[in-house]
Design a protein around this motif. Structure first.
Motif, PDB file in Angstrom:
ATOM      1  N   ALA A  24      -1.489  16.060  -2.044  1.00  0.00           N
ATOM      2  CA  ALA A  24      -2.504  15.889  -3.082  1.00  0.00           C
ATOM      3  C   ALA A  24      -2.795  17.172  -3.822  1.00  0.00           C
ATOM      4  O   ALA A  24      -3.214  17.155  -4.983  1.00  0.00           O
ATOM      5  N   ARG A  43       0.828  -1.205   0.000  1.00  0.00           N
ATOM      6  CA  ARG A  43       0.000   0.000   0.000  1.00  0.00           C
ATOM      7  C   ARG A  43       0.862   1.254   0.000  1.00  0.00           C
ATOM      8  O   ARG A  43       1.992   1.245   0.488  1.00  0.00           O
ATOM      9  N   PRO A  44       0.353   2.377  -0.510  1.00  0.00           N
ATOM     10  CA  PRO A  44       1.124   3.630  -0.496  1.00  0.00           C
ATOM     11  C   PRO A  44       1.483   4.046   0.925  1.00  0.00           C
ATOM     12  O   PRO A  44       0.659   3.936   1.844  1.00  0.00           O
ATOM     13  N   ARG A  99      -0.996  14.522   3.829  1.00  0.00           N
ATOM     14  CA  ARG A  99      -1.612  13.908   2.645  1.00  0.00           C
ATOM     15  C   ARG A  99      -2.352  14.940   1.803  1.00  0.00           C
ATOM     16  O   ARG A  99      -2.287  14.920   0.570  1.00  0.00           O
ATOM     17  N   HIS A 100      -3.045  15.826   2.478  1.00  0.00           N
ATOM     18  CA  HIS A 100      -3.776  16.882   1.756  1.00  0.00           C
ATOM     19  C   HIS A 100      -2.806  17.806   1.019  1.00  0.00           C
ATOM     20  O   HIS A 100      -3.054  18.199  -0.131  1.00  0.00           O
ATOM     21  N   GLN A 139      -0.642  13.606   9.829  1.00  0.00           N
ATOM     22  CA  GLN A 139      -0.577  12.810   8.604  1.00  0.00           C
ATOM     23  C   GLN A 139      -1.674  13.195   7.612  1.00  0.00           C
ATOM     24  O   GLN A 139      -1.446  13.200   6.399  1.00  0.00           O
ATOM     25  N   MET A 140      -2.852  13.535   8.100  1.00  0.00           N
ATOM     26  CA  MET A 140      -3.928  13.966   7.207  1.00  0.00           C
ATOM     27  C   MET A 140      -3.582  15.291   6.535  1.00  0.00           C
ATOM     28  O   MET A 140      -3.849  15.487   5.344  1.00  0.00           O
ATOM     29  N   THR A 164       1.949   6.953   2.375  1.00  0.00           N
ATOM     30  CA  THR A 164       1.159   8.019   3.009  1.00  0.00           C
ATOM     31  C   THR A 164      -0.176   7.487   3.504  1.00  0.00           C
ATOM     32  O   THR A 164      -0.648   7.880   4.586  1.00  0.00           O
ATOM     33  N   LEU A 165      -0.776   6.583   2.750  1.00  0.00           N
ATOM     34  CA  LEU A 165      -2.037   5.977   3.180  1.00  0.00           C
ATOM     35  C   LEU A 165      -1.833   5.116   4.418  1.00  0.00           C
ATOM     36  O   LEU A 165      -2.638   5.152   5.360  1.00  0.00           O
ATOM     37  N   VAL A 166      -0.750   4.346   4.433  1.00  0.00           N
ATOM     38  CA  VAL A 166      -0.485   3.469   5.570  1.00  0.00           C
ATOM     39  C   VAL A 166      -0.200   4.278   6.836  1.00  0.00           C
ATOM     40  O   VAL A 166      -0.645   3.923   7.934  1.00  0.00           O
ATOM     41  N   THR A 181      -1.384   7.285   7.597  1.00  0.00           N
ATOM     42  CA  THR A 181      -2.657   7.827   8.067  1.00  0.00           C
ATOM     43  C   THR A 181      -3.513   6.737   8.688  1.00  0.00           C
ATOM     44  O   THR A 181      -4.121   6.927   9.752  1.00  0.00           O
ATOM     45  N   THR A 182      -3.555   5.577   8.035  1.00  0.00           N
ATOM     46  CA  THR A 182      -4.334   4.453   8.570  1.00  0.00           C
ATOM     47  C   THR A 182      -3.792   4.013   9.920  1.00  0.00           C
ATOM     48  O   THR A 182      -4.555   3.737  10.859  1.00  0.00           O
TER      49      THR A 182
END
Length: 411
Positions: free
Chosen positions: A410, A286-287, A406-407, A402-403, A289-291, A293-294
């Motif tokens: 993006a 998984r990416p 990510r923003h 982290q959110m 940045t996604l991991v 945040t998760t």
């Protein structure tokens, strides 16, 4: 003796022509990594036994836990970058030898002083080994599977912690000589590890500056600081949680929930660390940045659920929260050390991993020591509730950071 001559004088820096293949070496170093971490968590289920046999307080218990981290952090500060200069094999070989000495001390321990010494020596050995093995795995990262080293560096610590605690808990509950057998088995494993290190190829060239690298320092190259500093909140949240479970987890299971079975004491640690290891493996593609945040989200939710379980005295709810938090723990380790492996150059890896581990293990130890003092003064239950509440706030902060990142990426 000149600074550069130190590297040449140490044995093992120049590899003979016949060595283990790189693929076999990668797997073997990963296994040694797991073995070291299993040895570091093996005493956790035994703390309750030692406490009953030698009649010491929760403060002493967490002090025994913390002295390991003192040795580990000192080792990271002094030896963290040494393998970048003298080679991986000499440092790892010395760490294996020192770990074997600590296991012998555990075998002969008859009271708290020798237990303190064993944990201190074990901490020094583990600190020297961790950064060296992490850097070696990155050196050997397979070309056909880039990123595998980052995944192993995330899985190995949590898998080892889980296996060590669960295996020791089972041996204490069902095997003979509960305070000796586990250390004898680990000592046999270290003998095998020494043979592997003797046969593995060297993966890092000799570089001047070996003596200078022994001067304690913490530094991150300028170009890496933005990404590195963004990882600090998630490192603090996840490793503070791990420190609570490995130091007081079995005591909480016994003292708050009446679960006196030693296997259950080991299972408390395994629920967190084993779930974390599995999550690390499943999320490896998984990416990042996604991991990240998760991981922060699941840490927040899991610790909050565990807090509710402790407050309501519901074992099932606390266990469910531990599993959720364990997934977050594993996701955080995967993404954090995967990021470090990706952004660092070979000559930077030893020192960079040392900085990351120093931060992680400060979070792993200092809050646990405070919790031990608080448990002695105010009781185990209020201490566990306050600790969990602080962790919820810390993990929530990491989630927000982290959110935001990510923003920003993006947009």
């Amino acid at each position: 003796m000149s600074d550069s001559s130190v590297a040449v004088a140490l044995p093992g820096a120049q590899a003979p022509s016949r060595r283990l293949p790189r693929g076999v070496t990668f797997a073997a170093v990963a296994a040694i990594f797991v073995l070291f971490m299993a040895a570091s968590s093996a005493p956790s289920p035994l703390y309750v036994v030692y406490q009953q046999n030698w009649h010491f307080s929760a403060t002493t218990l967490t002090a025994v836990f913390a002295v390991y981290v003192v040795g580990l952090i000192g080792s990271l500060l002094v030896l963290g970058a040494l393998s970048d200069h003298v080679g991986r094999r000499p440092v790892l070989g010395a760490a294996v030898l020192l770990e074997a000495v600590s296991l012998v001390l555990f075998l002969v321990a008859g009271g708290v002083p020798v237990l303190f010494l064993a944990r201190l020596v074990q901490g020094i050995a583990t600190g020297a080994a961790m950064t060296t093995m992490a850097a070696t795995l990155v050196d050997l990262d397979p070309p056909h599977a880039p990123g595998r080293a980052g995944m192993i560096n995330g899985v190995a610590p949590t898998a080892g912690l889980a296996l060590g605690a669960l295996g020791c808990g089972a041996l204490v509950q069902f095997g003979p000589a509960p305070t000796h057998l586990v250390y004898a088995l680990l000592l046999a494993g270290m003998v095998l590890a020494a043979l592997i290190v003797a046969a593995m190829p060297e993966t890092s060239g000799l570089r001047p500056g070996g003596l200078r690298s022994l001067l304690p320092r913490l530094g991150v190259p300028q170009r890496l600081r933005a990404e590195f500093f963004a990882l600090i909140p998630i490192l603090l949240a996840s490793w503070s949680l791990g420190g609570l479970y490995l130091s007081l987890g079995p005591s909480i299971a016994s003292g708050l929930f009446g679960l006196t079975n030693h296997l259950v004491g080991g299972l408390v640690v395994t629920l967190l660390c084993g779930t974390g290891a599995l999550a690390t493996f499943l999320l490896r593609t998984r990416p990042v940045t996604l991991v990240l945040t998760t991981g922060a989200a699941l840490l927040t939710a899991g610790v909050g659920t565990t807090l509710a379980g402790i407050a309501a005295h519901l074992i099932a709810l606390a266990a469910a929260g531990t599993v959720i938090a364990g997934i977050g723990f594993g996701a955080s380790a995967l993404a954090s050390f995967g990021t470090l492996a990706r952004i660092s150059a070979p000559a930077e890896r030893g020192e960079l991993f040392a900085v990351a581990y120093v931060i992680s293990y400060l979070a792993f130890s200092l809050p646990a020591v405070v919790a031990g003092l608080a448990a002695t003064a105010f009781g185990l239950r209020p201490t566990a509730l306050v600790y969990a509440a602080v962790l919820v706030a810390l993990a929530g902060t990491a989630l927000v950071i982290q959110m935001v990142r990510r923003h920003a990426h993006a947009s």
